[in-house]
Design a protein around this motif. Structure first.
Motif, short mmCIF file in Angstrom:
data_model
loop_
_atom_site.label_atom_id
_atom_site.label_comp_id
_atom_site.label_asym_id
_atom_site.label_seq_id
_atom_site.Cartn_x
_atom_site.Cartn_y
_atom_site.Cartn_z
N LEU A 173 0.62 -0.78 -0.21
CA LEU A 173 -0.28 0.31 0.24
C LEU A 173 0.81 1.43 0.28
O LEU A 173 0.82 2.54 -1.17
CB LEU A 173 -1.04 0.23 1.69
CG LEU A 173 -2.18 -0.76 1.18
CD1 LEU A 173 -2.87 -0.64 3.02
CD2 LEU A 173 -2.95 -0.80 0.50
N LEU A 174 1.73 1.24 0.62
CA LEU A 174 2.47 2.29 1.35
C LEU A 174 3.40 2.95 -0.35
O LEU A 174 4.08 3.98 -0.51
CB LEU A 174 4.13 1.95 2.57
CG LEU A 174 3.04 2.54 3.41
CD1 LEU A 174 4.44 2.14 4.29
CD2 LEU A 174 2.37 3.45 3.55
N THR A 175 4.08 1.74 -1.17
CA THR A 175 4.53 1.40 -2.65
C THR A 175 3.45 2.25 -3.30
O THR A 175 3.74 3.43 -4.06
CB THR A 175 4.97 0.67 -3.23
OG1 THR A 175 6.02 -0.05 -1.93
CG2 THR A 175 5.53 0.20 -4.32
N ILE A 176 1.95 1.69 -3.68
CA ILE A 176 1.67 1.81 -5.14
C ILE A 176 0.43 3.38 -4.41
O ILE A 176 0.43 3.60 -5.09
CB ILE A 176 0.41 0.48 -4.37
CG1 ILE A 176 0.55 -1.36 -4.84
CG2 ILE A 176 -0.83 1.11 -5.49
CD1 ILE A 176 -0.02 -2.30 -4.33
N ILE A 177 0.34 2.97 -3.11
CA ILE A 177 -0.93 4.80 -2.76
C ILE A 177 0.26 5.94 -3.86
O ILE A 177 -0.25 7.07 -4.11
CB ILE A 177 -0.98 4.64 -1.61
CG1 ILE A 177 -1.86 3.50 -1.27
CG2 ILE A 177 -1.67 6.16 -1.51
CD1 ILE A 177 -2.33 3.82 0.64
N PRO A 178 1.83 5.79 -3.13
CA PRO A 178 2.86 7.38 -3.99
C PRO A 178 2.26 7.05 -5.38
O PRO A 178 2.43 7.99 -5.75
CB PRO A 178 3.86 7.20 -2.75
CG PRO A 178 3.14 6.63 -1.70
CD PRO A 178 2.00 5.44 -2.31
N ALA A 179 2.47 5.67 -6.05
CA ALA A 179 3.09 5.74 -7.19
C ALA A 179 1.64 6.53 -7.65
O ALA A 179 1.71 6.87 -9.23
CB ALA A 179 3.31 4.30 -7.46
N THR A 180 0.50 5.79 -7.13
CA THR A 180 -0.97 6.25 -7.81
C THR A 180 -0.67 7.65 -7.94
O THR A 180 -1.73 8.33 -8.82
CB THR A 180 -1.42 4.88 -6.93
OG1 THR A 180 -1.85 3.88 -6.90
CG2 THR A 180 -3.25 5.58 -7.92
N LEU A 181 -0.43 7.77 -6.80
CA LEU A 181 -0.98 9.44 -6.76
C LEU A 181 0.26 10.45 -7.30
O LEU A 181 -0.02 11.68 -8.20
CB LEU A 181 -0.98 9.74 -4.91
CG LEU A 181 -1.93 9.69 -4.05
CD1 LEU A 181 -1.10 9.91 -2.92
CD2 LEU A 181 -3.37 10.13 -3.86
N ALA A 183 1.36 9.25 -10.06
CA ALA A 183 0.61 9.29 -11.39
C ALA A 183 -0.53 10.40 -11.74
O ALA A 183 -0.80 10.62 -12.60
CB ALA A 183 0.28 7.85 -12.01
N ILE A 184 -1.69 10.28 -10.41
CA ILE A 184 -3.13 11.15 -11.06
C ILE A 184 -2.54 12.55 -11.25
O ILE A 184 -2.64 13.14 -11.90
CB ILE A 184 -3.28 11.12 -9.78
CG1 ILE A 184 -4.25 9.37 -9.82
CG2 ILE A 184 -4.29 11.73 -9.59
CD1 ILE A 184 -4.98 9.62 -8.13
N ALA A 185 -1.56 12.60 -11.24
CA ALA A 185 -0.87 14.08 -9.98
C ALA A 185 0.42 14.38 -11.56
O ALA A 185 -0.34 15.92 -12.94
CB ALA A 185 0.15 14.73 -9.03
N ALA A 186 0.59 13.25 -12.57
CA ALA A 186 0.87 13.00 -14.03
C ALA A 186 0.05 13.62 -14.82
O ALA A 186 -0.28 13.95 -15.66
CB ALA A 186 2.08 12.40 -13.99
N VAL A 187 -1.00 12.54 -14.69
CA VAL A 187 -2.17 13.02 -15.46
C VAL A 187 -3.09 14.10 -15.49
O VAL A 187 -3.38 15.01 -16.12
CB VAL A 187 -2.94 11.68 -15.42
CG1 VAL A 187 -3.97 12.19 -16.14
CG2 VAL A 187 -2.41 10.81 -15.84
#
Length: 192
Positions: A173-181, A183-187
């Motif tokens: 979760l700590l790895t996926i959540i920051p990566a997902t955030l 990715a969302i910020a990049a998009v």
């Protein structure tokens, strides 16, 4: 006064059985009498022969009859035998009574021995049961300790396994959540 020929029965109806009747031919009564004497004498001879034979048979039989002396001897012998039998029965009764008393004593002794053996067996059985109860308690305590140890160990293993799974989930979760955030910020930055 004896029996005279003139007093004999005159016809068949008046005579006694077995005696031929005298028949009178009239007059002085002597004429018919000589004619009937021969058959009567023959009959008398036959009767005397039968009586002689019967007397001989009775004589032979009478030799085996018991006399008063024989009966007295038998009574004496029976009284003697009765006395001997009574004496034997009294003796045997005494022996039987003695054997019965002896047997009763032996049975009382055996009863005492049996009671002692049963008491001894009861004591041994109580000791065995107490020993088995103690061993059973010890075995149950040991099993209880082992079971507690196994439960504690299993609980530790389960806790450790759960902890590892939680740690993996947390890392994920700590790895996926920051990566997902990111990715969302990049998009989001791309659409701006």
């Amino acid at each position: 006064m004896g029996y005279a020929l003139r007093d004999a029965p005159l016809n068949d109806a008046d005579h006694k059985p077995g005696l031929p009747a005298l028949r009178s031919s009239g007059g002085d009564g002597g004429g018919g009498m000589t004619e009937n004497i021969e058959p009567r004498v023959r009959k008398l001879e036959n009767d005397v022969a039968v009586i002689s034979h019967n007397l001989a048979v009775l004589t032979v039989r009478s030799e085996s009859f018991a006399t008063h002396a024989d009966v007295a001897n038998v009574r004496t012998e029976m009284a003697t035998m009765r006395g001997e039998l009574t004496e034997r029965m009294t003796f045997m009764g005494g022996e039987f009574k003695g054997e019965f008393i002896s047997l009763r004593g032996e049975m009382a002794l055996m009863r005492g021995e049996l009671k002692e053996e049963m008491a001894s067996l009861r004591g041994e059985l109580k000791e065995e049961m107490a020993s088995l109860r103690g061993e059973l308690k010890e075995d149950m305590a040991a099993l209880k300790g082992e079971l507690k140890g196994d439960i504690v160990s299993l609980r530790g293993e389960i806790h450790e396994t759960l902890q590892k799974a939680i740690n993996k989930q947390t890392v994920l979760l700590l790895t996926i959540i920051p990566a997902t955030l990111a990715a969302i910020a990049a998009v989001a930055a791309w659409f701006k």
